[in-house]
Design an enzyme around this catalytic site. Structure first.
Site, PDB file in Angstrom:
ATOM      1  N   HIS A 118       1.012  -1.537  -0.120  1.00 33.80           N
ATOM      2  CA  HIS A 118      -0.032   0.198  -0.140  1.00 33.80           C
ATOM      3  C   HIS A 118       0.524   0.929  -0.555  1.00 33.80           C
ATOM      4  O   HIS A 118       0.127   1.958   0.320  1.00 33.80           O
ATOM      5  CB  HIS A 118      -0.961  -0.091   1.294  1.00 33.80           C
ATOM      6  CG  HIS A 118      -2.184  -1.066   1.448  1.00 33.80           C
ATOM      7  ND1 HIS A 118      -3.059  -0.876   0.342  1.00 33.80           N
ATOM      8  CD2 HIS A 118      -1.942  -1.963   1.621  1.00 33.80           C
ATOM      9  CE1 HIS A 118      -4.552  -1.825   0.654  1.00 33.80           C
ATOM     10  NE2 HIS A 118      -3.512  -2.874   0.904  1.00 33.80           N
ATOM     11  N   ASP A 127      -0.169  -5.079   5.956  1.00 35.79           N
ATOM     12  CA  ASP A 127      -1.487  -5.856   5.498  1.00 35.79           C
ATOM     13  C   ASP A 127      -1.272  -6.085   3.924  1.00 35.79           C
ATOM     14  O   ASP A 127      -1.376  -5.432   3.448  1.00 35.79           O
ATOM     15  CB  ASP A 127      -3.105  -5.142   5.720  1.00 35.79           C
ATOM     16  CG  ASP A 127      -3.171  -4.046   5.111  1.00 35.79           C
ATOM     17  OD1 ASP A 127      -2.336  -3.233   5.384  1.00 35.79           O
ATOM     18  OD2 ASP A 127      -4.261  -3.537   4.349  1.00 35.79           O
ATOM     19  N   GLU A 128      -2.053  -7.224   2.983  1.00 37.90           N
ATOM     20  CA  GLU A 128      -1.554  -7.737   1.184  1.00 37.90           C
ATOM     21  C   GLU A 128      -1.360  -7.097   0.932  1.00 37.90           C
ATOM     22  O   GLU A 128      -1.131  -6.319   0.339  1.00 37.90           O
ATOM     23  CB  GLU A 128      -3.184  -6.307   0.974  1.00 37.90           C
ATOM     24  CG  GLU A 128      -4.498  -6.966   1.790  1.00 37.90           C
ATOM     25  CD  GLU A 128      -5.465  -6.253   1.475  1.00 37.90           C
ATOM     26  OE1 GLU A 128      -6.467  -6.047   1.247  1.00 37.90           O
ATOM     27  OE2 GLU A 128      -5.922  -4.690   0.822  1.00 37.90           O
ATOM     28  N   VAL A 129       0.219  -7.543   1.234  1.00 39.54           N
ATOM     29  CA  VAL A 129       1.728  -7.291   0.381  1.00 39.54           C
ATOM     30  C   VAL A 129       1.820  -8.254  -0.270  1.00 39.54           C
ATOM     31  O   VAL A 129       1.715  -9.482  -0.284  1.00 39.54           O
ATOM     32  CB  VAL A 129       2.999  -7.646   1.850  1.00 39.54           C
ATOM     33  CG1 VAL A 129       3.930  -6.910   0.779  1.00 39.54           C
ATOM     34  CG2 VAL A 129       3.030  -6.508   2.435  1.00 39.54           C
ATOM     35  N   GLU A 163      -1.566  -9.836   8.818  1.00 36.03           N
ATOM     36  CA  GLU A 163      -0.587 -10.687   8.374  1.00 36.03           C
ATOM     37  C   GLU A 163       1.447 -10.467   8.696  1.00 36.03           C
ATOM     38  O   GLU A 163       1.538 -11.863   8.048  1.00 36.03           O
ATOM     39  CB  GLU A 163      -0.751  -9.627   7.075  1.00 36.03           C
ATOM     40  CG  GLU A 163      -2.110 -10.523   6.089  1.00 36.03           C
ATOM     41  CD  GLU A 163      -3.217  -9.002   6.081  1.00 36.03           C
ATOM     42  OE1 GLU A 163      -3.911  -9.252   5.319  1.00 36.03           O
ATOM     43  OE2 GLU A 163      -2.451  -8.314   7.556  1.00 36.03           O
TER      44      GLU A 163
END
Length: 537
Positions: free
Chosen positions: A265, A320-322, A372
Site C-alpha cells: 500500500h 497488510d495485503e503485501v 498478516e
C-alpha cells in the site's frame, strides 16, 4: 412470534415516554443506582464546576459541558420541576493526578459520580472523583447525559440523585479513519473526535497514507505530498495541521495513532520517491524495496518527523495485503533473498517488518500491525510486544484468527466484525452491537490478551459530506460493546438508550444517522441551532 416491524413500532411508543424523562447513559456504566431525591439546576449562572486543580484540559471541558448542559436544547424533558426537588449548585471535580497524558492501554479511565451529597451548610452537591484527567473527562460526559430539561422552563435543568462507579471493560477503544482514499478536512476530523469523546472512544487510528494518496506535507520529504496528494497543497496536512489535531484530540480524551502503511500500500509514497521501489515490471504500488538500506532511512526520517508532532506511544506500521510479485521479479531483491537465504516473499516481509519494529522499539514506540505480519511470518515472528490488529475475515471466522494470535502470547486488537464501510439498509448497528470480542475458544489467559477493538471507516465512499452519518451512531454500538460489561446485551434496552443518545448527538452538532423507522427526536437535526461546532475546545 412478534414481528420485527411491530417490535420497533412498540419501541417507538416507549421511546416517546423515555424522551419525557431520560437520564440514561451511553455507554452503559458498570454500576449505576438512582435515588428517589430529585435536583434542580436553575440556571447556567447559578451552577458551577468546582475544580481547584491546574489541568487546562479540565478547565476547557468544564466550560464546554456548561454549554452542553445549559445552552444545547435538551432531548429528554419532564413536564414540570419535580415536587420537593432540591437545588444543585455545583459539581465538585476531584482528580488524584493532573498528568494529562493519555497512553491508551495504560491510563486509568475510571471515575465515580455521586449526585446528592450534602455540604456542612446543608446544600446538595454532586461529586466527580477520578484518578486521572482522562477519567474525569469520561465522568463529565456521563454527568451531562444524566440531565433533563423542563417543557415549560427552557433554562432550567433537573436530574435524579445517582451513584455511579464506572470504568471501561477494554482499555483500547478505537476508531479508524482513512484520509488517503478521500481527503478529510481538519474540521471534519475534529467532528469525528468530538463524536468519539461523547462515546468514550479513546484511540483515533489515522490511516494517513495508501496507494491512492499521501497527504502529509512532510518537511523532510517534500515530494511525498507534492506528488502524492489528491490536490496539492489544498488536500494536504501540514505538520501544524497534524499537531493541532493531536492537541484537539488530547483535550477531548482521545489519543491519535498514525498509520503509515508499508511495505505494501505504498503507492502514494512512491509517486514522489520512486527510487524506493524494487526494479520490477510494475512497481507503481510497491512493495517498498527491502534490499535498499536507504528505504529504512527514508521511512525512519519520515516517522521521526511525525514523532515530533504526534507523541503517541503507539504507532501503526501497516503490513497488510503485501503482494510479493514485484519482489520476486526484481533482480535486486532476488540477490538480496539469495544473500539472506530467503526463498519466499513471506520471509522478505518478515525481515522488513522485524527491522521496522526494531527501529520503533529503539524509540520507545510500540508497534501495532495488521494480522498478516503475524500469519505470514513463518519461522521469524514479530517481537512478542507487537500488537496484532485482527481485521479479517468479516464473518465469524475472525474468532479462529483471534484465538491463533492470542495462543502464541500476542496481545490483540479486534477490528474484523466492525467495518463501518460495509453498510446495509437494515439496522446494522445491532449486528455490530452483538459482536463479543471474547467469544472464541481459549483459556482465560488468552482472552486477557484481547485488549480492545476498533471500528474501521475505510474511505472509498466517504468524505466530509457523509462520514459522520456513516460512523455515528453505528460506532456507538462498538463503543458500548468495548466499554460496558459483557452482560449488557439487551437489544430493546439498547435501542431506547441509543436513540436517546443519538438525539443528544444531533443537538451537539454530530449529524448521526437515524436508527430506523419511528425513531425521532424532540429537536431534529438543525446545525444552525447547535452552539457546539468543531474546533471548540
Amino acid at each position: 412470534m412478534m414481528s420485527v416491524a411491530f417490535r420497533f413500532w412498540a419501541l417507538g411508543w416507549l421511546l416517546l415516554a423515555n424522551l419525557a424523562r431520560g437520564g440514561s447513559v451511553w455507554p452503559k456504566p458498570a454500576y449505576q443506582v438512582q435515588t428517589k431525591q430529585e435536583f434542580v439546576l436553575s440556571s447556567k449562572d447559578l451552577f458551577s464546576f468546582r475544580y481547584e486543580g491546574m489541568s487546562m484540559t479540565i478547565w476547557l471541558a468544564a466550560a464546554r459541558y456548561r454549554t452542553i448542559i445549559f445552552e444545547v436544547p435538551t432531548q429528554t424533558r419532564r413536564s414540570s420541576i419535580p415536587d420537593e426537588a432540591m437545588p444543585l449548585y455545583e459539581l465538585v471535580i476531584q482528580i488524584e493526578s493532573e498528568d494529562e497524558t493519555l497512553n491508551v492501554g495504560e491510563t486509568d479511565e475510571s471515575y465515580l459520580i455521586t449526585v446528592g451529597t450534602y455540604s456542612e451548610n446543608g446544600t446538595a452537591t454532586a461529586v466527580l472523583a477520578a484518578r486521572t484527567v482522562p477519567g474525569a473527562l469520561r465522568g463529565m460526559e456521563t454527568f451531562a447525559q444524566l440531565i433533563d430539561g423542563i417543557d415549560s422552563e427552557p433554562d432550567v435543568r433537573v436530574m435524579s440523585g445517582v451513584h455511579i462507579v464506572d470504568k471501561p471493560r477494554f482499555p483500547v477503544r478505537g476508531l479508524m479513519i482513512d484520509t488517503a482514499r478521500h481527503y478529510l478536512t481538519t474540521g471534519t476530523i475534529q467532528s469525528v473526535i468530538d463524536g468519539m469523546s461523547y462515546n468514550k472512544l479513546n484511540l483515533l487510528h489515522w490511516h494517513m497514507s495508501d496507494n491512492i494518496a499521501f497527504p502529509f506535507d512532510s518537511l523532510k520529504w517534500p515530494k511525498l505530498a507534492k506528488y502524492g496528494a489528491h490536490l496539492y497543497p489544498s488536500h494536504t496536512y501540514t505538520p501544524i495541521d497534524v499537531s493541532m489535531i493531536v492537541e484537539y484530540a488530547k483535550r477531548k480524551g482521545v489519543q491519535v495513532m498514525i498509520e503509515i502503511d508499508s511495505p505494501g500500500h505504498a503507492g502514494g509514497m512512491l509517486k514522489g520517491y520512486p527510487e524506493y521501489a524494487p526494479d520490477c515490471l510494475n512497481p507503481t504500488y510497491g512493495p517498498l524495496d527491502p534490499s535498499n538500506p536507504d528505504t529504512f532511512t527514508f521511512l525512519m526520517k519520515l516517522w521521526t518527523e511525525l514523532f515530533e508532532i504526534v507523541p503517541s506511544h503507539l504507532v501503526h506500521i501497516g503490513g497488510d495485503e503485501v503482494d510479493p510479485t514485484c519482489w520476486l521479479q526484481s533482480p535486486r531483491v532476488q540477490q538480496f533473498m539469495k544473500d539472506n537465504n530467503f526463498t519466499t516473499g513471506e520471509q522478505v516481509q518478515s525481515y522488513f517488518e522485524r527491522r521496522l519494529i526494531g527501529h520503533m522499539e529503539a524509540r520507545s514506540k510500540r508497534s501495532m500491525v495488521w494480522q498478516e505480519v503475524f500469519f505470514r511470518s513463518g519461522d521469524t515472528p514479530p517481537p512478542i510486544t507487537t500488537l496484532i490488529n485482527v481485521w479479517e475475515p468479516h464473518d465469524d471466522n475472525w474468532k479462529k484468527k483471534l484465538a491463533a494470535v492470542t495462543a502464541q502470547g500476542y496481545s490483540a486488537v479486534l477490528s474484523a466484525p466492525w467495518y463501518l464501510d460495509q453498510i446495509s439498509s437494515t439496522q446494522d448497528w445491532i449486528k455490530f452491537y452483538q459482536q463479543e470480542p471474547l467469544d472464541f475458544i481459549g483459556p482465560v489467559a488468552q482472552k486477557n490478551l484481547v485488549i480492545g477493538g476498533e471500528a474501521c471507516m475505510w474511505g472509498e465512499y466517504v468524505d466530509g459530506a457523509n462520514i459522520i452519518q456513516r460512523v455515528f451512531p453505528r460506532a456507538s454500538a462498538v463503543a458500548e460493546r468495548l466499554w460496558s460489561d459483557r452482560a449488557v446485551t439487551d437489544i430493546e434496552d439498547a435501542t431506547l438508550r441509543l436513540q436517546e443518545f443519538r438525539c443528544k448527538l444531533l443537538t451537539r452538532g454530530i449529524q448521526a444517522e437515524s436508527l430506523g423507522p419511528n425513531n425521532y427526536c424532540i429537536e431534529e437535526w438543525d446545525v444552525s441551532k447547535s452552539p457546539i461546532h468543531p474546533g471548540i475546545l
